[in-house]
Design an enzyme around this catalytic site. Structure first.
Site, PDB file in Angstrom:
ATOM      1  N   HIS A  16       0.873  -1.186   0.000  1.00 16.97           N
ATOM      2  CA  HIS A  16       0.000   0.000   0.000  1.00 16.97           C
ATOM      3  C   HIS A  16       0.909   1.236   0.000  1.00 16.97           C
ATOM      4  CE1 HIS A  16      -2.939   2.839   1.780  1.00 16.97           C
ATOM      5  NE2 HIS A  16      -3.876   1.968   1.492  1.00 16.97           N
ATOM      6  N   ASP A  43       2.254  -4.628   7.902  1.00 15.69           N
ATOM      7  CA  ASP A  43       1.106  -3.736   7.817  1.00 15.69           C
ATOM      8  C   ASP A  43      -0.129  -4.607   8.028  1.00 15.69           C
ATOM      9  OD1 ASP A  43      -1.158  -2.497   6.820  1.00 15.69           O
ATOM     10  OD2 ASP A  43      -0.166  -1.634   5.074  1.00 15.69           O
ATOM     11  N   GLN A  75      -5.399  -4.905   7.064  1.00 13.18           N
ATOM     12  CA  GLN A  75      -6.458  -5.788   6.566  1.00 13.18           C
ATOM     13  C   GLN A  75      -6.530  -7.109   7.319  1.00 13.18           C
ATOM     14  OE1 GLN A  75      -8.695  -4.944   4.407  1.00 13.18           O
ATOM     15  NE2 GLN A  75      -7.781  -2.993   3.826  1.00 13.18           N
ATOM     16  N   LYS A 132     -10.807  -0.687  10.128  1.00 13.78           N
ATOM     17  CA  LYS A 132     -10.864  -1.861   9.257  1.00 13.78           C
ATOM     18  C   LYS A 132     -11.308  -3.089  10.049  1.00 13.78           C
ATOM     19  CE  LYS A 132      -8.080   0.169   5.948  1.00 13.78           C
ATOM     20  NZ  LYS A 132      -8.524   0.562   4.612  1.00 13.78           N
ATOM     21  N   CYS A 161      -4.802   2.390  -3.699  1.00  9.74           N
ATOM     22  CA  CYS A 161      -3.560   2.884  -3.088  1.00  9.74           C
ATOM     23  C   CYS A 161      -2.397   1.924  -3.329  1.00  9.74           C
ATOM     24  CB  CYS A 161      -3.722   3.142  -1.588  1.00  9.74           C
ATOM     25  SG  CYS A 161      -4.946   4.384  -1.205  1.00  9.74           S
TER      26      CYS A 161
END
Ligand SMILES: Cc1ncc(COP(=O)(O)O)c(C=O)c1O
Lengths: 409, 150
Positions: free
Chosen positions: A125, A203, A206, A229, A367
């Site tokens: 991202h 990261d 998600q 999220k 993104c």
């Protein structure tokens, strides 16, 4: 949750889902952009403002103590949810993006120098690319992509070869890909990186809502999260950082709460996590984040994952019925995210037509411009599922996709 | 329960003329002898229009574009090139102003001041998040005419 009845109950806990758009029941299939929020989260945040509202860490009065207690309880909830060793390893931020910027600016600023390398996957991202580019410009380090396959999986052999070439200080990778749904082998990546003396930042934007996260088992050094999220509020998130790393890191921003003493001769800084939380934090947001994770725990991540996995299989077969539709990203390890292109129409037009059918999807590059270029598509339409999604949502999307074909061919 | 009604019909946005231009854009291709060039790019959706004009004296002799994107951005570019070809630079600028006034500012089209064949692009007014798609090529036109000769 595996029983139909309880899934219906879960859906009823999300007030925003009970509405019509374009004269049809809303089919919200954009949960990877942001999930809807259950009543439990909304109530926890409202209760804070109605009953306990006061600044944290600052007052001796009762409300301030209650606010501080609730804020710190939320920190413990986050720490437990990702199995951190201690809540002192959890820094509240305004989201995943700020968490990565914090690491890049603070750890990167102190530890990167000319010739050092930061590797990020080709599917990252922008939030896990640009902060590294910014700090690389200031330190003389370089940011390099490590390759992925056509199916949308990281290429571990290439990563290992790049690590072996030396001077890699950190590897950045998404735990779960927002554009393709791929679940990356973070534990394996961490093992490789550590074997070559590099740190790992995952990261987790998600991941939290869909797969179990255990930062110790994954072996990551940093883990970035966004509450919105995972059924929580927007504008709040957290950074997990291994205690000894956070302790050695300089402040990221200055202000109140992050200091021990301030004088014009010199200021001393607070310990982590407060060192990295200057100013009045988003207390209601943190409380909402904690309530969201409690909600996931109560419903059961296993049950949610089982429901999503069944619905993913259903979606997969239903989307296959639409002629001229191609799903991009076919990794076997994935969550309920479908990125696709259609012969008939550009994703942007698909998105507009779907909206007219009451179906909310994301269109564009998600993104992830380098990823789109790598896969040879200008943009995609993305359907993403969550605990409250059901077959009717998917059916509405498929019907609307047939409408797209009818309109454009 | 909130209800967002469906006042807007998809057919108002995707009119036949627009779909036709989207599928078979006119004046699509390179223009090596161009005197003026400009690019339009919409970072939100990746729509791209590269416009090339051949201006002789004060007349736009030739207008061509390349690029990729949604039906609206490509149809708008196609129709814009048709509209300005053979027109004076002054008229092309006026056309930009009129298009902008109608599509972006939502001013009503006076009957003596209508957009002619460009009318079918005004459906985007009901779709605020698609207005940029329709105006992309037009901003490229403005930039191209304002820029130095290539
Ligand atoms: C994989 C990934 N990383 C980072 C982010 C950024 O999250 P936020 O905008 O909440 O900071 C997102 C969300 O768009 C994401 O999907």
């Amino acid at each position: 949750m595996s029983k139909l009845r309880s899934q219906i109950d879960v859906r009823l806990e999300f007030p925003a889902l009970a509405q019509e758009v374009s004269g049809r029941p809303l089919a919200y299939l954009d949960s990877a952009a942001s999930t809807q929020k259950p009543n439990a989260v909304l109530a926890a945040m409202e209760r804070f403002y109605r009953e306990d509202n006061a600044n944290v860490h600052r007052g001796v009065h009762t409300l301030s103590q209650r606010a501080t207690d609730a804020f710190e309880a939320a920190r413990r909830t986050v720490a437990r949810f990702v199995n951190a060793q201690s809540e002192r390893e959890v820094v509240f931020t305004k989201g995943c993006t700020e968490a990565i910027n914090l690491v890049a600016a603070s750890w990167g600023g102190a530890n990167l120098g000319p010739g050092d390398r930061v590797l990020v996957s080709h599917m990252e991202h922008h939030a896990d690319i640009v902060p590294w580019q910014l700090i690389a410009q200031r330190t003389g380090a370089t940011v390099e992509p490590f390759p992925i396959t056509d199916s949308g999986e990281v290429d571990l052999a290439s990563l290992e070869a790049m690590l072996a070439a030396g001077r890699v200080k950190l590897v950045g990778v998404k735990h779960v890909c927002n554009a393709l749904g791929t679940v990356n082998p973070v534990a394996e990546i961490a093992r490789l990186a550590h074997a070559h003396g590099a740190l790992v930042l995952a990261d987790g934007a998600q991941a939290l809502a869909h797969v179990p996260v255990d930062v110790q088992a994954l072996g990551v050094d940093f883990y970035a999260m966004s509450a919105h999220k995972v059924y929580g509020p927007m504008g709040v998130g957290a950074l997990y950082g291994r205690a000894e790393l956070l302790e050695a890191m300089p402040p990221y921003q200055g202000g109140g709460d992050m200091i021990r003493t301030v004088s014009f001769e010199g200021t001393t800084f607070n310990d982590p996590p407060n060192r990295f939380e200057p100013g009045t934090p988003n207390v209601a947001g943190a409380i909402g984040f904690g309530a969201a994770l409690d909600w996931v725990r109560a419903v059961g991540l296993g049950a949610i994952a089982a429901h999503e996995s069944a619905l993913t299989a259903y979606s997969s077969s239903r989307l296959a019925e639409v002629p001229g539709l191609r799903v991009v990203g076919t990794a076997p390890e994935r969550i309920g995210v479908f990125s696709f292109v259609m012969d008939a129409a550009h994703p942007h037009d698909v998105g507009t037509v779907l909206d007219r059918h009451g179906v909310a999807v994301r269109t564009g590059h998600h993104c992830c411009m380098p990823l789109m270029r790598r896969l040879g598509v200008p943009a995609t339409t993305r359907i993403s599922l969550a605990a409250y999604s059901n077959e009717a949502d998917v059916d509405a999307a498929v019907e609307a996709l047939h409408g797209v074909r009818a309109l454009f061919t | 329960m909130r209800k967002e009604s469906s006042r807007m019909d998809l057919q108002d946005l995707y009119q036949q003329t627009l779909l036709d231009h989207g599928k078979r854009p006119r004046n699509f291709g390179p223009l090596p002898e161009a005197t003026h060039r400009a690019e339009g790019y919409n970072p939100m959706c990746g729509d791209e229009v590269r416009l090339a004009l051949l201006v002789e004296g004060d007349v736009v002799r030739e207008a061509r574009f390349e690029g990729c994107g949604c039906a609206i951005s490509q149809a708008s570019a196609s129709m814009m090139t048709q509209a300005v070809k053979g027109q004076t630079v002054v008229h092309a600028r006026e056309l930009f102003d009129r298009f902008h006034a109608v599509v972006v500012r939502g001013e009503d089209e006076a009957s003596d001041d209508d957009l002619g064949p460009l009318d079918c692009l005004t459906g985007v007014r009901q779709y605020p998040n698609r207005i940029k798609c329709a105006t992309l090529a037009w901003h490229a036109l403005k930039d191209a005419l304002e820029g130095e000769r290539a």
